[in-house]
Design an enzyme around this catalytic site. Sequence first.
Site, PDB file in Angstrom:
ATOM      1  N   ASP B  92     -37.714  44.739 -10.053  1.00 19.03           N
ATOM      2  CA  ASP B  92     -36.884  45.409 -11.038  1.00 19.03           C
ATOM      3  C   ASP B  92     -35.916  46.303 -10.262  1.00 19.03           C
ATOM      4  OD1 ASP B  92     -35.766  46.341 -13.317  1.00 19.03           O
ATOM      5  OD2 ASP B  92     -37.538  47.379 -14.068  1.00 19.03           O
ATOM      6  N   SER B  93     -34.738  46.523 -10.840  1.00 19.30           N
ATOM      7  CA  SER B  93     -33.683  47.252 -10.127  1.00 19.30           C
ATOM      8  C   SER B  93     -33.986  48.732  -9.977  1.00 19.30           C
ATOM      9  CB  SER B  93     -32.374  47.117 -10.885  1.00 19.30           C
ATOM     10  OG  SER B  93     -32.512  47.705 -12.172  1.00 19.30           O
ATOM     11  N   GLY B  94     -34.875  49.240 -10.826  1.00 20.80           N
ATOM     12  CA  GLY B  94     -35.121  50.675 -10.819  1.00 20.80           C
ATOM     13  C   GLY B  94     -34.414  51.398 -11.934  1.00 20.80           C
ATOM     14  N   GLY B  95     -33.552  50.665 -12.661  1.00 17.45           N
ATOM     15  CA  GLY B  95     -32.815  51.298 -13.761  1.00 17.45           C
ATOM     16  C   GLY B  95     -33.765  51.966 -14.750  1.00 17.45           C
ATOM     17  N   TYR B  96     -34.732  51.215 -15.228  1.00 18.18           N
ATOM     18  CA  TYR B  96     -35.665  51.755 -16.223  1.00 18.18           C
ATOM     19  C   TYR B  96     -36.423  52.959 -15.685  1.00 18.18           C
ATOM     20  CZ  TYR B  96     -39.626  52.142 -19.367  1.00 18.18           C
ATOM     21  OH  TYR B  96     -40.570  52.629 -20.232  1.00 18.18           O
ATOM     22  N   ASP B 146     -29.294  48.615 -14.867  1.00 16.14           N
ATOM     23  CA  ASP B 146     -28.910  48.796 -16.267  1.00 16.14           C
ATOM     24  C   ASP B 146     -29.116  50.244 -16.688  1.00 16.14           C
ATOM     25  OD1 ASP B 146     -31.683  48.619 -16.021  1.00 16.14           O
ATOM     26  OD2 ASP B 146     -31.954  47.873 -18.057  1.00 16.14           O
ATOM     27  N   GLY B 215     -34.961  47.343 -22.628  1.00 13.43           N
ATOM     28  CA  GLY B 215     -34.859  48.397 -23.639  1.00 13.43           C
ATOM     29  C   GLY B 215     -35.768  48.211 -24.822  1.00 13.43           C
ATOM     30  N   ASP B 265     -43.731  40.944 -18.026  1.00 11.93           N
ATOM     31  CA  ASP B 265     -44.420  41.819 -17.082  1.00 11.93           C
ATOM     32  C   ASP B 265     -44.815  43.066 -17.851  1.00 11.93           C
ATOM     33  OD1 ASP B 265     -41.699  43.316 -16.990  1.00 11.93           O
ATOM     34  OD2 ASP B 265     -43.090  44.604 -15.919  1.00 11.93           O
ATOM     35  N   CYS B 303     -67.217  34.123 -19.746  1.00 10.75           N
ATOM     36  CA  CYS B 303     -65.955  34.361 -19.033  1.00 10.75           C
ATOM     37  C   CYS B 303     -66.114  33.923 -17.577  1.00 10.75           C
ATOM     38  CB  CYS B 303     -65.587  35.839 -19.116  1.00 10.75           C
ATOM     39  SG  CYS B 303     -64.166  36.290 -18.092  1.00 10.75           S
ATOM     40  N   CYS B 305     -64.331  34.871 -14.992  1.00  9.19           N
ATOM     41  CA  CYS B 305     -63.751  35.758 -13.971  1.00  9.19           C
ATOM     42  C   CYS B 305     -64.832  36.246 -13.015  1.00  9.19           C
ATOM     43  CB  CYS B 305     -63.000  36.920 -14.617  1.00  9.19           C
ATOM     44  SG  CYS B 305     -64.010  38.375 -14.987  1.00  9.19           S
ATOM     45  N   CYS B 308     -67.171  39.020 -14.494  1.00  7.42           N
ATOM     46  CA  CYS B 308     -68.157  38.579 -15.491  1.00  7.42           C
ATOM     47  C   CYS B 308     -69.165  37.600 -14.893  1.00  7.42           C
ATOM     48  CB  CYS B 308     -67.461  37.960 -16.700  1.00  7.42           C
ATOM     49  SG  CYS B 308     -66.634  39.187 -17.738  1.00  7.42           S
ATOM     50  N   HIS B 334     -60.883  41.403 -14.476  1.00  8.03           N
ATOM     51  CA  HIS B 334     -61.174  40.790 -15.777  1.00  8.03           C
ATOM     52  C   HIS B 334     -59.914  40.671 -16.625  1.00  8.03           C
ATOM     53  CE1 HIS B 334     -63.250  39.658 -19.445  1.00  8.03           C
ATOM     54  NE2 HIS B 334     -62.445  40.522 -20.047  1.00  8.03           N
TER      55      HIS B 334
END
Lengths: 389, 389
Positions: B92-96, B146, B215, B265, B303, B305, B308, B334
């Site tokens: 991610d660009s870091g904008g958020y 952004d 956003g 994500d 499960c 995993c 589990c 898990h």
Amino acid sequence: MTSFRLIKNCPQTKARVGELITPHATVPTPVFLPVGSQGVVKTLAPDEVKALGFSMVLANTYHLYLRPGIDVIEKLGGLHSFMGWEGAILTDSGGYQVFSLAPLRRVSDEGVTFRSHIDGSQHNFTPELAVRYQETLGADIIMALDECPAHDDSLEKVKKATERTHRWAERCLKAHKRPGQALYAIVQGGLFPDLRRQSAEYLTSLGFPGYAIGGLSIGEPKQLTMEMVEETAAFLPEGKPRYLMGVGSPEDIVEAVARGCDIFDSALPTRVARNGALFTWQGRVNITNAAYADMEQPVVEGCGCYSCRNFSAAYLHHLFNAGELLAYRLATIHNLSFLSELMSKIRGAIEDGTFAAFKKDFLAGYQPTDEPTRLAQKHKWREKRNFSQ
Amino acid sequence: MTSFRLIKNCPQTKARVGELITPHATVPTPVFLPVGSQGVVKTLAPDEVKALGFSMVLANTYHLYLRPGIDVIEKLGGLHSFMGWEGAILTDSGGYQVFSLAPLRRVSDEGVTFRSHIDGSQHNFTPELAVRYQETLGADIIMALDECPAHDDSLEKVKKATERTHRWAERCLKAHKRPGQALYAIVQGGLFPDLRRQSAEYLTSLGFPGYAIGGLSIGEPKQLTMEMVEETAAFLPEGKPRYLMGVGSPEDIVEAVARGCDIFDSALPTRVARNGALFTWQGRVNITNAAYADMEQPVVEGCGCYSCRNFSAAYLHHLFNAGELLAYRLATIHNLSFLSELMSKIRGAIEDGTFAAFKKDFLAGYQPTDEPTRLAQKHKWREKRNFSQ
């Protein structure tokens, strides 16, 4: 059945190689036991502990009794099943933790009443209960309940605690029934050579299958620790395993092996790992130091551990710096791998008849943490009552 | 080169399967990216992330720029090498993060000036710098810088931010040179359908190889999130991947897949894991509840995993209760395993032409966290500025 077989003695020192035969593993000695007080070697899954070459770990009756409770572990099929560990387990009786961790304790000949360090609730341990709890947990080796005096207690106080420890050891022996499980006694006697000798002789006369040297490495200078180890081991039977409790720094282990000790446990390697202190053959280094910020090499060049094989010092430095939980695991793996390798080298050297030279070389190359720093750290750690492991 | 191939569309919904072809992995879509903001998926080593079935992770330019610094990662051979991850990476660009994490930020057309949330030091991001940093990190997919308005900002404010996001996207496109690496644009427009459409259309006209829907999932009601996803996706080109940022709850993923999203994500699955909340096919359960204290079965019966398969619910409950770090890893494994399986089922259902039925069945069986609780948790989490992942 759990038994001990002596294989070879070092011709120059009192070091020896042997093996502990237990229901869950045959454990070569001298051996270091990773500490899993709460039923987990901090940060690690059981398969990781095994992959590091360990076949035996330590767990703690005091901690497990308080949380999750002996009954829960019983319902889950015992401690091996509960923590998913297929190797051998030694449980400490909880004596040391009651005396170091629990507030408002009252000791009588009957036993010890204390408050939980977790929620303040009141509890009671007797020699019989300590044995019963450990029988239920089902470890391969269990420990008698002892009274552990402080390192600066008076002769009179230490004498009383030592004698009580003897009476409790007898009661533990009488109470212990679980077949296949070995009950070890704990020698006390503080820093008084006469008391140490009397304690070793008396407990030896009771005929335990193994003996621990307790009440050391609890704040006294290292030189005294080793003197007391020597004084005690001299009066313990040659054919029985000797377990030096709470000692886990590499230089101390080498010194104590030379004085005839076979089993070690300590939270130190895993605790200091979580503070960023990593073992190298030259001593401890701290990965949080700025020097590691952009180092492409692993912390210990050529180290075969998972952490050093897969990650640069810079990455580990970053993980610590950023407070990432993976940091603590990678550092723990490195330090336990170092201990595993050290014990393997020690055993190899004793078998080859070269232990005296190994010891000399190791100690010449290894720069221990200096004594004032070590005592200050230990003091700080005890003050914080950070005994949880 | 990094490209996208559309394989099959769902006949009843807008869902589709495809694959992202990147220099480090061919990634089947719809895909969920585990979040490793600081160059590590919290608590996990790269081989564990891979073993969970993930071939792509997300890392964050803002976090890595501040710590350890872009230059350190460059010296260590780029982000893949630094974090020991051989699969694909999206940064991610870091904008958020600048808009959600950093205090005292000042935005102008030129870029954004902000203070580090770590040490208060002052920094400056421009579209060109965001691209340069991400070129140096070397991820397979990078994001344009952004401006992310708050979910309750006025139309005028959101319009301004959206238009600035467009100008910045153009500058990013112009600045981006690294071959093999794909630069995606981020659609903004807040909760205003017209702005969403304009943003999607404008950015589409610039011809990016992929589009993110930004956003959203920042505090607005879920129903609005999905309405905006629908409004946006409708105006994005069919042949390009659509990445819905910050969405990671199972029910939201299923809903957004049905609306044509391909990439997701979110730190939610790993963050709630560390609070003891574990995914089941019926909804989230909390392992710290007393009901699990002595449960011999794993948290999710059957499960597959690692957690589990190897540990009882009682043991995991104990680890959480005792504050043992292994708890956080087992819970993370898990939840990520659950997400991995969910995405695999989603893809399988789209391929089989049964996604509409799968979606209906899944949502009928899955009890999401109720809306007031969810918003309260989100608010609490934002208040704590616990955005580090």
